[in-house]
Design an enzyme around this catalytic site. Structure first.
Site, PDB file in Angstrom:
ATOM      1  N   HIS A  18       0.866  -1.195   0.000  1.00  0.00           N
ATOM      2  CA  HIS A  18       0.000   0.000   0.000  1.00  0.00           C
ATOM      3  C   HIS A  18       0.894   1.233   0.000  1.00  0.00           C
ATOM      4  O   HIS A  18       1.288   1.723   1.051  1.00  0.00           O
ATOM      5  CB  HIS A  18      -0.926  -0.036   1.226  1.00  0.00           C
ATOM      6  CG  HIS A  18      -1.953   1.056   1.246  1.00  0.00           C
ATOM      7  ND1 HIS A  18      -3.159   0.931   1.909  1.00  0.00           N
ATOM      8  CD2 HIS A  18      -1.974   2.297   0.709  1.00  0.00           C
ATOM      9  CE1 HIS A  18      -3.858   2.033   1.770  1.00  0.00           C
ATOM     10  NE2 HIS A  18      -3.152   2.902   1.045  1.00  0.00           N
ATOM     11  N   HIS A  20       1.287   4.801  -2.460  1.00  0.00           N
ATOM     12  CA  HIS A  20       0.951   5.638  -3.617  1.00  0.00           C
ATOM     13  C   HIS A  20       2.251   6.273  -4.079  1.00  0.00           C
ATOM     14  O   HIS A  20       2.849   7.046  -3.323  1.00  0.00           O
ATOM     15  CB  HIS A  20      -0.058   6.710  -3.225  1.00  0.00           C
ATOM     16  CG  HIS A  20      -1.322   6.139  -2.639  1.00  0.00           C
ATOM     17  ND1 HIS A  20      -2.460   5.924  -3.385  1.00  0.00           N
ATOM     18  CD2 HIS A  20      -1.616   5.706  -1.378  1.00  0.00           C
ATOM     19  CE1 HIS A  20      -3.399   5.400  -2.611  1.00  0.00           C
ATOM     20  NE2 HIS A  20      -2.917   5.252  -1.388  1.00  0.00           N
ATOM     21  N   HIS A 198      -9.494   0.843  -1.417  1.00  0.00           N
ATOM     22  CA  HIS A 198      -9.484   1.523  -0.125  1.00  0.00           C
ATOM     23  C   HIS A 198     -10.908   1.453   0.435  1.00  0.00           C
ATOM     24  O   HIS A 198     -11.874   1.787  -0.270  1.00  0.00           O
ATOM     25  CB  HIS A 198      -9.112   2.993  -0.284  1.00  0.00           C
ATOM     26  CG  HIS A 198      -7.656   3.270  -0.509  1.00  0.00           C
ATOM     27  ND1 HIS A 198      -6.930   2.677  -1.499  1.00  0.00           N
ATOM     28  CD2 HIS A 198      -6.796   4.089   0.164  1.00  0.00           C
ATOM     29  CE1 HIS A 198      -5.675   3.127  -1.441  1.00  0.00           C
ATOM     30  NE2 HIS A 198      -5.565   3.984  -0.444  1.00  0.00           N
ATOM     31  N   GLU A 201     -11.309   3.423   5.769  1.00  0.00           N
ATOM     32  CA  GLU A 201     -10.253   4.324   6.263  1.00  0.00           C
ATOM     33  C   GLU A 201     -10.958   5.434   7.048  1.00  0.00           C
ATOM     34  O   GLU A 201     -10.824   5.514   8.261  1.00  0.00           O
ATOM     35  CB  GLU A 201      -9.454   4.893   5.077  1.00  0.00           C
ATOM     36  CG  GLU A 201      -8.382   5.908   5.482  1.00  0.00           C
ATOM     37  CD  GLU A 201      -7.670   6.558   4.278  1.00  0.00           C
ATOM     38  OE1 GLU A 201      -8.208   6.502   3.160  1.00  0.00           O
ATOM     39  OE2 GLU A 201      -6.583   7.147   4.492  1.00  0.00           O
ATOM     40  N   ASP A 279       1.681   4.017   2.838  1.00  0.00           N
ATOM     41  CA  ASP A 279       0.660   4.852   2.198  1.00  0.00           C
ATOM     42  C   ASP A 279       1.293   5.999   1.387  1.00  0.00           C
ATOM     43  O   ASP A 279       1.456   5.875   0.184  1.00  0.00           O
ATOM     44  CB  ASP A 279      -0.342   5.370   3.245  1.00  0.00           C
ATOM     45  CG  ASP A 279      -1.710   5.693   2.674  1.00  0.00           C
ATOM     46  OD1 ASP A 279      -1.938   5.467   1.483  1.00  0.00           O
ATOM     47  OD2 ASP A 279      -2.571   6.185   3.446  1.00  0.00           O
ATOM     48  N   ASP A 280       1.613   7.092   2.055  1.00  0.00           N
ATOM     49  CA  ASP A 280       2.211   8.270   1.403  1.00  0.00           C
ATOM     50  C   ASP A 280       3.366   8.754   2.279  1.00  0.00           C
ATOM     51  O   ASP A 280       3.242   9.766   2.985  1.00  0.00           O
ATOM     52  CB  ASP A 280       1.154   9.378   1.266  1.00  0.00           C
ATOM     53  CG  ASP A 280      -0.045   8.914   0.456  1.00  0.00           C
ATOM     54  OD1 ASP A 280       0.051   8.855  -0.777  1.00  0.00           O
ATOM     55  OD2 ASP A 280      -1.078   8.569   1.082  1.00  0.00           O
TER      56      ASP A 280
HETATM   57  N1  ADE Z   1      -4.558   8.632  -2.127  1.00  0.00           N
HETATM   58  C1  ADE Z   1      -3.335   8.746  -1.609  1.00  0.00           C
HETATM   59  N2  ADE Z   1      -3.356   8.389  -0.311  1.00  0.00           N
HETATM   60  C2  ADE Z   1      -4.624   8.034  -0.009  1.00  0.00           C
HETATM   61  C3  ADE Z   1      -5.288   7.563   1.152  1.00  0.00           C
HETATM   62  N3  ADE Z   1      -4.653   7.382   2.302  1.00  0.00           N
HETATM   63  N4  ADE Z   1      -6.614   7.325   1.079  1.00  0.00           N
HETATM   64  C4  ADE Z   1      -7.272   7.510  -0.062  1.00  0.00           C
HETATM   65  N5  ADE Z   1      -6.700   7.933  -1.194  1.00  0.00           N
HETATM   66  C5  ADE Z   1      -5.391   8.196  -1.170  1.00  0.00           C
HETATM   67 ZN    ZN Z   2      -3.765   4.723   0.398  1.00  0.00          ZN
END
Ligand code: ADE
Ligand code: ZN
Length: 340
Positions: A18, A20, A198, A201, A279-280
Site C-alpha cells: 500500500h 501511492h 481503499h 479508512e 501509504d504516502d
Molecule cells: N490517495 C493517496 N493516499 C490516499 C489515502 N490514504 N486514502 C485515499 N486515497 C489516497
Molecule cells: Zn492509500
C-alpha cells in the site's frame, strides 16, 4: 536478542502493498522538479512545504497531494520519483513492492497515461536489477470522479495490461461508496486484473462490505474501521482477506488520536490478515520501518507478531506461489538467525 528492539525490524524481509507512488514525492524533490519544469509552487522553500503538512482529515491531505503532483511532468520525473522510492525502501529491507499510481491525477492535467506509466515501469525494472527488489503496478481509480471516467481510464490502460498487476480505488472515501464502481470492477475482474480497494479508512464498515461483495476485491486497503462491526471482523477472518494497514497515515489523518489508540493489535488478535505499509511516506513522516517501529512501540508488538506481519505481507501479495514461498522462507531464516 538485539539491544535496540528496532534492529529486528531493520533486518526483517518485508513487502509493501500500500504505497501511492505520488505520495513518495519528498519536499526536496518537489521543489527540485518544480524548478526543472518551471512549475510555480505556493511555497517559498522545502521547509515551507513540510510546514504545510498538518492535516485534519483525508480530504485535507488529498488537496495538497494533488497539488504536489503538478510538478510531475515528464517520463524522467516519474522515473526519478520511483527509483528514489525503491532506493529508500531497499534500506528498510523491503524485498517486494506493489505500488499504486493515480493515472487520472495526471491525465486530468494533460499528462499522457504513457508518460507516467513508462517512467514508473522503467524505474521498477532498473530498480529490480540494482536493488534485487521485485515489483508490480496497481492502477487506482479516483473515486471522487465518475464511474464513466474510471471505465475510460481502464480502457486506456488495456494496452498495458501485461504490465499491470491489479486495479484499485482511492481518493475521497466519504460519499463515494464502492458500489458506485461495481460495473467498472466487474470489467476489471473480467479483464483478468487483481482487484483491491481503499475501504474503511474514514468510511463506515458498510463500505468494506461493499468492497467485498460488490467489487469482490481480494484485499482491503486500510479497513481499520472494521473493528466497529463484529460480523465483518468474523467474515474478514474467515475469508483471510488481507488488510493493508498504514499506521502513521491513520494518525496523521486523524483517524485515531494517537498510536496507542490504533486497532492494529486488536485486529491481529482477532485473527485478521494484517499487513503494515506506509501509504504516502513523504507526507506522513515515515517509510516502512518507521511504520513497523511505531506500532511495535505503541502497541507492544513482539518479534513474533512483527514476523507474522512480514509473512502476511508476502502471503497477501500478488506474487506467484513459488516466489511467495521463497520470500517467506527468507523471513523464517531471518527469525531463526536472530533467535540463534
Ligand atoms: N490517495 C493517496 N493516499 C490516499 C489515502 N490514504 N486514502 C485515499 N486515497 C489516497
Ligand atoms: Zn492509500
Amino acid at each position: 536478542m538485539s539491544a535496540d528492539p528496532n534492529d529486528f525490524i531493520a533486518g526483517l524481509p518485508k513487502a509493501e502493498l500500500h504505497l501511492h507512488i505520488e505520495g513518495s514525492l519528498e519536499p526536496e524533490m518537489m521543489v527540485a522538479l518544480a524548478e526543472r519544469n518551471g512549475v510555480r509552487l505556493p511555497y517559498a522553500d522545502v521547509d515551507a512545504v513540510r510546514a504545510a503538512y498538518n492535516f485534519t482529515s483525508l480530504q485535507d491531505f488529498l488537496d495538497l497531494y494533488y497539488q504536489g503532483m503538478a510538478v510531475l511532468q515528464t517520463e524522467q520525473d516519474f522515473y526519478d520519483l520511483t527509483l528514489a522510492y525503491l532506493r529508500r525502501v531497499a534500506q528498510d529491507n523491503v524485498r517486494h513492492v506493489e505500488i499504486f499510481f493515480d493515472p487520472q491525477g495526471h491525465t486530468g492535467r494533460g499528462i499522457a497515461f504513457a508518460t507516467a506509466f513508462d517512467g514508473i515501469e522503467k524505474a521498477l525494472r532498473d530498480g529490480a536489477d540494482e536493488l534485487d527488489i521485485t515489483a508490480g503496478i496497481i492502477l487506482c481509480f479516483l473515486r471522487h470522479l465518475s464511474a464513466a471516467d474510471a471505465m475510460a481510464t481502464l480502457e486506456e490502460a488495456l494496452p498495458y495490461r501485461d504490465r499491470i498487476v491489479g486495479v484499485g480505488l482511492d481518493s475521497s472515501e466519504q460519499g463515494h461508496p464502492p458500489a458506485k464502481f461495481q460495473a467498472v470492477f466487474d470489467r476489471v475482474r473480467a479483464e483478468g486484473f487483481h482487484a483491491v480497494a481503499h475501504a474503511g479508512e474514514e468510511g463506515p464498515p458498510a463500505y468494506i462490505w461493499s468492497a467485498l461483495d460488490d467489487l469482490k476485491v481480494e484485499r482491503i486497503d486500510h479497513g481499520v474501521r472494521a473493528l466497529e462491526d463484529p460480523d465483518l471482523m468474523l467474515e474478514l477472518a474467515r475469508r483471510r482477506t488481507p488488510l493493508t494497514v498504514c499506521p502513521l497515515s491513520n494518525i496523521r489523518l486523524c483517524v485515531f488520536d494517537d498510536m496507542t489508540a490504533h486497532p492494529l493489535k486488536m485486529m491481529l488478535d482477532r485473527g485478521l490478515m494484517v499487513t503494515v505499509n506506509s501509504d504516502d511516506p513523504a507526507y506522513f513522516g515515515g517509510y516502512m520501518n518507521d511504520n513497523y517501529a511505531a506500532v511495535r512501540q505503541a502497541l507492544g508488538l513482539t518479534n513474533e507478531e512483527l514476523a507474522l506481519i512480514a509473512r502476511n505481507s508476502f502471503e497477501a501479495s500478488f506474487l506467484d506461489n513459488a516466489t511467495k514461498a521463497d520470500y517467506i522462507a527468507e523471513v523464517e531464516a531471518y527469525v531463526r538467525a536472530v533467535q540463534a
